[in-house]
Motif scaffolding. Structure first.
Motif, PDB file in Angstrom:
ATOM      1  N   LEU A 451     -24.269 -30.982   9.942  1.00 30.59           N
ATOM      2  CA  LEU A 451     -25.630 -30.684  10.402  1.00 30.59           C
ATOM      3  C   LEU A 451     -25.717 -29.243  10.900  1.00 30.59           C
ATOM      4  CD1 LEU A 451     -26.659 -34.004  12.185  1.00 30.59           C
ATOM      5  CD2 LEU A 451     -26.760 -33.384   9.769  1.00 30.59           C
ATOM      6  N   ASN A 452     -26.944 -28.762  10.998  1.00 27.23           N
ATOM      7  CA  ASN A 452     -27.178 -27.349  11.340  1.00 27.23           C
ATOM      8  C   ASN A 452     -26.660 -26.948  12.712  1.00 27.23           C
ATOM      9  OD1 ASN A 452     -28.440 -27.232   8.924  1.00 27.23           O
ATOM     10  ND2 ASN A 452     -30.350 -26.355   9.675  1.00 27.23           N
ATOM     11  N   ASN A 453     -26.556 -27.911  13.620  1.00 27.81           N
ATOM     12  CA  ASN A 453     -26.077 -27.549  14.960  1.00 27.81           C
ATOM     13  C   ASN A 453     -24.572 -27.275  14.963  1.00 27.81           C
ATOM     14  OD1 ASN A 453     -24.788 -30.056  14.949  1.00 27.81           O
ATOM     15  ND2 ASN A 453     -26.353 -31.031  16.242  1.00 27.81           N
ATOM     16  N   ARG A 454     -23.906 -27.513  13.839  1.00 28.25           N
ATOM     17  CA  ARG A 454     -22.470 -27.213  13.647  1.00 28.25           C
ATOM     18  C   ARG A 454     -21.565 -27.928  14.650  1.00 28.25           C
ATOM     19  NH1 ARG A 454     -22.311 -25.463   8.503  1.00 28.25           N
ATOM     20  NH2 ARG A 454     -24.037 -24.021   8.174  1.00 28.25           N
ATOM     21  N   ARG A 455     -22.068 -29.026  15.196  1.00 24.34           N
ATOM     22  CA  ARG A 455     -21.220 -29.861  16.048  1.00 24.34           C
ATOM     23  C   ARG A 455     -21.217 -31.293  15.557  1.00 24.34           C
ATOM     24  NH1 ARG A 455     -23.571 -29.834  21.485  1.00 24.34           N
ATOM     25  NH2 ARG A 455     -21.775 -31.067  22.127  1.00 24.34           N
ATOM     26  N   HIS A 456     -22.230 -31.653  14.774  1.00 26.31           N
ATOM     27  CA  HIS A 456     -22.370 -33.027  14.304  1.00 26.31           C
ATOM     28  C   HIS A 456     -22.211 -33.106  12.791  1.00 26.31           C
ATOM     29  CE1 HIS A 456     -24.977 -33.856  18.116  1.00 26.31           C
ATOM     30  NE2 HIS A 456     -23.680 -33.876  18.366  1.00 26.31           N
ATOM     31  N   VAL A 457     -21.582 -34.207  12.345  1.00 26.22           N
ATOM     32  CA  VAL A 457     -21.424 -34.470  10.911  1.00 26.22           C
ATOM     33  C   VAL A 457     -21.917 -35.878  10.643  1.00 26.22           C
ATOM     34  CG1 VAL A 457     -19.790 -34.694   8.997  1.00 26.22           C
ATOM     35  CG2 VAL A 457     -19.431 -32.924  10.722  1.00 26.22           C
ATOM     36  N   LEU A 458     -22.796 -36.005   9.658  1.00 24.21           N
ATOM     37  CA  LEU A 458     -23.320 -37.306   9.252  1.00 24.21           C
ATOM     38  C   LEU A 458     -22.443 -37.840   8.116  1.00 24.21           C
ATOM     39  CD1 LEU A 458     -25.804 -39.168   9.912  1.00 24.21           C
ATOM     40  CD2 LEU A 458     -26.879 -38.181   7.870  1.00 24.21           C
ATOM     41  N   THR A 459     -22.038 -39.118   8.198  1.00 26.77           N
ATOM     42  CA  THR A 459     -21.159 -39.686   7.165  1.00 26.77           C
ATOM     43  C   THR A 459     -21.696 -41.019   6.661  1.00 26.77           C
ATOM     44  OG1 THR A 459     -19.788 -40.907   8.747  1.00 26.77           O
ATOM     45  CG2 THR A 459     -19.116 -38.654   8.217  1.00 26.77           C
ATOM     46  N   LYS A 460     -21.267 -41.348   5.447  1.00 25.91           N
ATOM     47  CA  LYS A 460     -21.560 -42.662   4.868  1.00 25.91           C
ATOM     48  C   LYS A 460     -20.263 -43.204   4.305  1.00 25.91           C
ATOM     49  CE  LYS A 460     -24.481 -44.966   1.412  1.00 25.91           C
ATOM     50  NZ  LYS A 460     -25.513 -44.757   0.378  1.00 25.91           N
ATOM     51  N   ASP A 461     -19.973 -44.508   4.565  1.00 31.82           N
ATOM     52  CA  ASP A 461     -18.721 -45.074   4.078  1.00 31.82           C
ATOM     53  C   ASP A 461     -18.958 -46.030   2.922  1.00 31.82           C
ATOM     54  OD1 ASP A 461     -19.481 -47.561   5.150  1.00 31.82           O
ATOM     55  OD2 ASP A 461     -18.493 -47.153   7.063  1.00 31.82           O
ATOM     56  N   THR A 462     -17.868 -46.601   2.406  1.00 30.77           N
ATOM     57  CA  THR A 462     -17.968 -47.454   1.223  1.00 30.77           C
ATOM     58  C   THR A 462     -18.759 -48.737   1.495  1.00 30.77           C
ATOM     59  OG1 THR A 462     -15.808 -48.382   1.830  1.00 30.77           O
ATOM     60  CG2 THR A 462     -15.821 -46.654   0.157  1.00 30.77           C
ATOM     61  N   ALA A 463     -18.918 -49.098   2.770  1.00 30.08           N
ATOM     62  CA  ALA A 463     -19.714 -50.281   3.116  1.00 30.08           C
ATOM     63  C   ALA A 463     -21.192 -49.935   3.274  1.00 30.08           C
ATOM     64  CB  ALA A 463     -19.183 -50.908   4.405  1.00 30.08           C
ATOM     65  N   GLY A 464     -21.531 -48.650   3.144  1.00 33.04           N
ATOM     66  CA  GLY A 464     -22.920 -48.221   3.257  1.00 33.04           C
ATOM     67  C   GLY A 464     -23.340 -47.847   4.658  1.00 33.04           C
ATOM     68  N   SER A 465     -22.422 -47.913   5.632  1.00 32.98           N
ATOM     69  CA  SER A 465     -22.771 -47.572   7.017  1.00 32.98           C
ATOM     70  C   SER A 465     -22.871 -46.058   7.192  1.00 32.98           C
ATOM     71  CB  SER A 465     -21.720 -48.117   7.981  1.00 32.98           C
ATOM     72  OG  SER A 465     -21.792 -49.514   8.065  1.00 32.98           O
ATOM     73  N   VAL A 466     -23.903 -45.642   7.896  1.00 32.55           N
ATOM     74  CA  VAL A 466     -24.139 -44.223   8.171  1.00 32.55           C
ATOM     75  C   VAL A 466     -23.858 -43.970   9.652  1.00 32.55           C
ATOM     76  CG1 VAL A 466     -25.870 -42.372   8.192  1.00 32.55           C
ATOM     77  CG2 VAL A 466     -25.845 -44.055   6.322  1.00 32.55           C
ATOM     78  N   LYS A 467     -23.025 -42.971   9.914  1.00 29.83           N
ATOM     79  CA  LYS A 467     -22.632 -42.670  11.294  1.00 29.83           C
ATOM     80  C   LYS A 467     -22.761 -41.180  11.580  1.00 29.83           C
ATOM     81  CE  LYS A 467     -19.310 -46.501  11.478  1.00 29.83           C
ATOM     82  NZ  LYS A 467     -17.894 -46.889  11.613  1.00 29.83           N
ATOM     83  N   LEU A 468     -22.923 -40.877  12.872  1.00 31.01           N
ATOM     84  CA  LEU A 468     -23.006 -39.489  13.309  1.00 31.01           C
ATOM     85  C   LEU A 468     -21.787 -39.180  14.172  1.00 31.01           C
ATOM     86  CD1 LEU A 468     -24.858 -36.950  13.248  1.00 31.01           C
ATOM     87  CD2 LEU A 468     -25.813 -37.732  15.426  1.00 31.01           C
ATOM     88  N   TRP A 469     -21.022 -38.167  13.765  1.00 33.67           N
ATOM     89  CA  TRP A 469     -19.797 -37.768  14.465  1.00 33.67           C
ATOM     90  C   TRP A 469     -20.024 -36.471  15.232  1.00 33.67           C
ATOM     91  CZ3 TRP A 469     -14.853 -40.159  13.641  1.00 33.67           C
ATOM     92  CH2 TRP A 469     -14.850 -41.184  12.691  1.00 33.67           C
ATOM     93  N   GLU A 470     -19.357 -36.367  16.369  1.00 29.64           N
ATOM     94  CA  GLU A 470     -19.317 -35.100  17.102  1.00 29.64           C
ATOM     95  C   GLU A 470     -17.910 -34.529  16.929  1.00 29.64           C
ATOM     96  OE1 GLU A 470     -20.565 -33.158  21.411  1.00 29.64           O
ATOM     97  OE2 GLU A 470     -20.684 -35.321  21.107  1.00 29.64           O
ATOM     98  N   VAL A 471     -17.797 -33.441  16.164  1.00 32.15           N
ATOM     99  CA  VAL A 471     -16.465 -32.955  15.794  1.00 32.15           C
ATOM    100  C   VAL A 471     -15.732 -32.307  16.958  1.00 32.15           C
ATOM    101  CG1 VAL A 471     -17.068 -32.630  13.363  1.00 32.15           C
ATOM    102  CG2 VAL A 471     -17.347 -30.735  14.954  1.00 32.15           C
ATOM    103  N   THR A 472     -16.449 -31.840  17.980  1.00 31.80           N
ATOM    104  CA  THR A 472     -15.769 -31.224  19.120  1.00 31.80           C
ATOM    105  C   THR A 472     -15.173 -32.265  20.074  1.00 31.80           C
ATOM    106  OG1 THR A 472     -17.880 -31.082  20.303  1.00 31.80           O
ATOM    107  CG2 THR A 472     -17.173 -29.126  19.070  1.00 31.80           C
ATOM    108  N   ARG A 473     -15.476 -33.538  19.830  1.00 30.67           N
ATOM    109  CA  ARG A 473     -14.852 -34.616  20.608  1.00 30.67           C
ATOM    110  C   ARG A 473     -14.157 -35.636  19.711  1.00 30.67           C
ATOM    111  NH1 ARG A 473     -18.503 -37.593  24.629  1.00 30.67           N
ATOM    112  NH2 ARG A 473     -20.197 -37.260  23.140  1.00 30.67           N
ATOM    113  N   GLY A 474     -14.431 -35.559  18.406  1.00 28.84           N
ATOM    114  CA  GLY A 474     -13.764 -36.437  17.455  1.00 28.84           C
ATOM    115  C   GLY A 474     -14.185 -37.884  17.542  1.00 28.84           C
TER     116      GLY A 474
END
Length: 784
Positions: A451-474
């Protein structure tokens, strides 16, 4: 003199190549601009990667490439199954009648684990796309005992000899096949030897291999991964493959080795010498799976041509072909007497075939392509491109029982015969509909967006679940469930511009965050925007620096204990000796203006429940992987990139570019209010527009003129076009009490009123949209 005159005359006749000349000069200027191929090029700095985990450590999060069963020698002992995954790890599962519990995770490979075999009772050998083989104490808590480096490309397959537990063969995409004597490769390399090998550029004299000795060096013992190959030991090389090797098999005594790959032929070797014995032709596509009977007389091969072939090595010919599958055959397993074969592959189907009667039956169908099979008692374990592993009934001791259920068919001997039957609609019905037990995995991440804020990453997995990650905290900060990835991405869009300070991939089924110097140090934010309590709101925070501090906080604490130093106020526990040589070599390195504290701020605290793993390498030993909580403080510049240590220990960051934004500040057309600015202004990219508003207000002639310098240095004329800043580069307003009755000022760009919270970088990226210097306009809004 005569010789010198001759050389001078000859030189005049030669055409002058200025690039060649500059290249020679640049030999002494490492990293200078304009280096040519004849000059010494700057070496690319080592990368630091951290792999995030969202669940407990007992589950794989990517396809399982390999299986290996270890039978207990004691009558009341537990059996184990080992799984190797595309997530880069292996796991040991303790088996009982109706359960399988994860009792160890083997973590050291930095890429897919492609195959694993057991050598003897307690040695596990694995191979990986990281080009290495690793040996492990199979019954330990996950200790890697050796790393063997000889392959030049991905290592795809292994084979072991049951009755000779020292011998293991490996094959890979480089067309290389090596036969290893594990006992001969066991003595650790000394640190002094490491240094010698590191400087060596010669091949191994007198050996059949031309790889330099450095390829045998492993991660040093400070990573709990002991150096592995005896100094001078080189495995036997079976030379002959011109293309990739996908499959290997060895007989029990270790006297016959077979290999196959993209050349479509089965090659037979004497593993004791590496000499070729024969070549068997018949398949029309890549060979993907091989089996040898215990004596080494019969060989089974599975191919991408969908065929299974039975070869008699004594007669050097194919004696049977079995058209069972409708697509590539990727996995084979046979019963102890070699009378029946279990096969699986790309067509999602597991078949059992009687090799003598050609009778075949469909045991089960899967949702994913089958990658590996392992028989255990009366059952068969099946791994696929999914992260779960399933156990199915197999009647392995008496396979003939399965055929009594009916539904079998006669396997043809031409590949198109099964395809034709399939097209006619007479698809066999599977004997079993449900697995008797499943070792669950975590769905692999298959899609991501930074994402544009360069701290969050949006992901989708093989089960179709969409999650939001904060990479500076993992960590996952939001689980949206099964929603549209594209819709969620649009909802989360923010009009902000922050430099791309990290990159991400999902090759291992989870998020791998990559930090490369100096780019990773390009992003800064104000502490107020990160909600860091107790820190001045205008303090600038370097995202990569604080992330590294968070990742290495456990290591720093262990290092302090090891060095026996008291936890000092500024946390500087290093004399800098670890990285002095590199510091001298890089005189332009800047010391960050922020205080060198080891305190980890909340936005950079990583989970200790699901800690990330670090993947990196230092000056020696090659790449390694370890959980941040398993670092013991002994790791140093031989293990970590020098720039990481320089940042965390010495608070030094490499020179950064584009941290400032130049702009012009003009009154709006027709505005009655004008202020005196001295040409082009410069300010940090992250400066907010409300600070520019404050600057305009300070420059305006109000009740009390501000032409004179304030005693606190907030603004003074003659700053050479710089926006008023304090030492750390952040703008200070310096309001006086009378200024509370200030008029309202708006800042515009391209005739668009700007939000006070926008940064200069955001305005430039989304409003200005031109390569030229930014132009801002100001105006006083009446009646506010």
């Amino acid at each position: 003199v005569g010789i010198l005159e001759f050389v001078a005359a000859l030189t005049c006749l030669l055409p002058v190549n200025p690039w060649r000349v500059s290249g020679v000069i640049a030999m002494h200027r490492v990293g200078s601009a304009g280096n040519t191929s004849n000059s010494v090029r700057p070496r690319k700095e080592k990368r630091l990667t951290y792999v995030l985990s969202d669940s407990d450590d007992t589950k794989h999060c990517a396809g399982v490439n390999c299986l290996a069963v270890l039978k207990s020698s004691a009558s009341d002992g537990r059996d184990f199954i080992f799984t190797g995954s595309r997530d880069g790890t292996l796991k040991r599962w303790a088996l009982s009648e109706d359960s399988a519990s994860c009792s160890a995770t083997f973590e050291s490979h930095v890429d897919w684990v492609n195959d694993a075999v057991l050598a003897g009772d307690s040695t596990l050998v694995s191979c990986s796309s990281d080009t290495t083989l690793k040996t492990w104490n199979a019954l330990s808590d996950g200790t890697c005992t050796r790393t063997l480096r000889q392959h030049s490309d991905y290592v795809t397959c292994l084979a072991s000899a049951d009755k000779n537990s020292n011998i293991v063969a490996s094959g890979g995409l480089g067309g290389e096949v090596f036969i290893w004597d594990l006992e001969a490769a066991v003595t650790p390399v000394s640190k002094a030897t490491d240094a010698t090998e590191d400087d060596s550029s010669n091949g191994v004299n007198g050996s059949a291999n031309s790889l330099p000795m450095t390829s045998l060096r492993s991660i040093n013992s400070s990573n709990n991964i002991t150096a592995n190959a005896t100094h001078g030991y080189v495995p036997i090389s079976a030379k002959g493959h011109k293309e990739s090797v996908y499959a290997l098999a060895m007989n029990n005594s270790g006297t016959i080795l077979v290999s196959g790959g993209t050349e479509k032929v089965v090659r037979v070797w004497d593993p004791r010498t590496g000499s070729k014995t024969m070549k068997l032709r018949g398949h029309t596509d890549n060979i993907r799976a091989l089996l040898l009977d215990s004596t080494g007389r019969y060989c089974l091969s599975g191919s991408s041509d969908s065929m299974i072939r039975l070869w008699d090595l004594g007669q050097q010919r194919c004696v049977h072909s079995y058209a069972v599958h409708t697509d590539s055959v990727w996995a084979l397993a046979s019963n102890s007497t070699f009378s029946h074969v279990y096969s699986g592959g790309r067509d999602l189907s597991l078949y059992l075939t009687d090799l003598s009667t050609r009778e075949s039956i469909l045991l089960c169908t899967k949702e994913h392509p089958i990658l590996q099979l392992a028989l255990h008692d009366e059952n068969i374990w099946v791994s696929t491109t999914d992260s779960s592993v399933h156990r199915w009934p197999a009647e392995a001791r008496s396979p003939q029982k399965v055929f009594q259920r009916g539904g079998s068919f006669l396997a043809g001997n031409l590949s198109f015969s099964r395809a034709r039957v399939s097209l006619e609609g007479s698809t066999p019905v599977p004997v079993y509909n449900e697995a008797t037990y499943t070792i669950p995995g975590t769905p692999a991440i298959v899609q991501h967006e930074i994402l544009n804020n360069r701290r969050h990453v949006l992901t989708k997995d093989t089960a179709g679940s969409v999650k939001l990650w904060e990479v500076t905290r993992g960590i996952v900060i939001e689980d949206y469930g099964k929603v549209s990835f594209e819709d969620k991405k649009e909802q989360l869009f923010e009009m902000v511009s922050i430099p791309a300070w990290f990159s991400v991939d999902t090759r291992l089924g989870s998020l791998s965050v990559h930090l490369d110097t100096p780019q990773c140090f390009s992003a800064e934010m104000y502490s107020a925007d990160l909600h860091i309590a107790g820190k001045p709101e205008d303090d600038k925070v370097n995202l990569a620096r604080e992330t590294l501090k968070g990742l290495l906080s456990h290591w720093l604490a262990k290092r302090k204990q090891r060095l026996g130093s008291q936890a000092s106020a500024n946390g500087d526990v290093s004399s800098g000796k670890d990285i002095t040589p590199r510091s001298v070599a890089h005189p332009r390195i800047e010391v960050d203006g922020a205080e060198n504290d080891s305190l980890v701020y909340p936005p950079f605290e990583f989970s200790t429940v699901s800690p990330p793993s670090i993947v990196t390498e230092g000056s020696q030993g090659g790449p390694w992987r370890k959980k941040i909580t398993d670092l013991d403080g002994t790791e140093d510049d031989k293990d970590f990139p020098w720039w990481c240590l320089d940042c965390v220990l010495n608070n030094r960051l490499p020179p950064r570019e584009n941290t400032k934004c130049s702009f012009y500040l003009h009154p709006c057309e027709g505005s009655a209010v004008q202020i005196l600015t001295q040409g082009k202004l410069s300010a940090p990219r992250i400066l907010r527009i409300h600070k520019v508003v404050n600057y305009v207000l300070e420059k305006m002639v109000l009740d009390k003129p501000l032409d004179n310098a304030n005693p606190d240095g907030t603004f003074a004329p003659g700053l050479g076009g710089q926006l008023p800043v304090v030492g750390d580069g952040s703008f200070r307003t310096g309001f006086k009490p009378w200024q509370k009755l200030k008029p309202s000022v708006e800042i515009l760009c391209n005739n668009q009123v700007l939000s006070p919270e926008m940064s200069l970088a955001t305005v430039r990226a989304y409003i200005w949209k031109k390569p030229e210097d930014l132009v801002l306009n100001y105006r006083v809004v009446q009646g506010r």
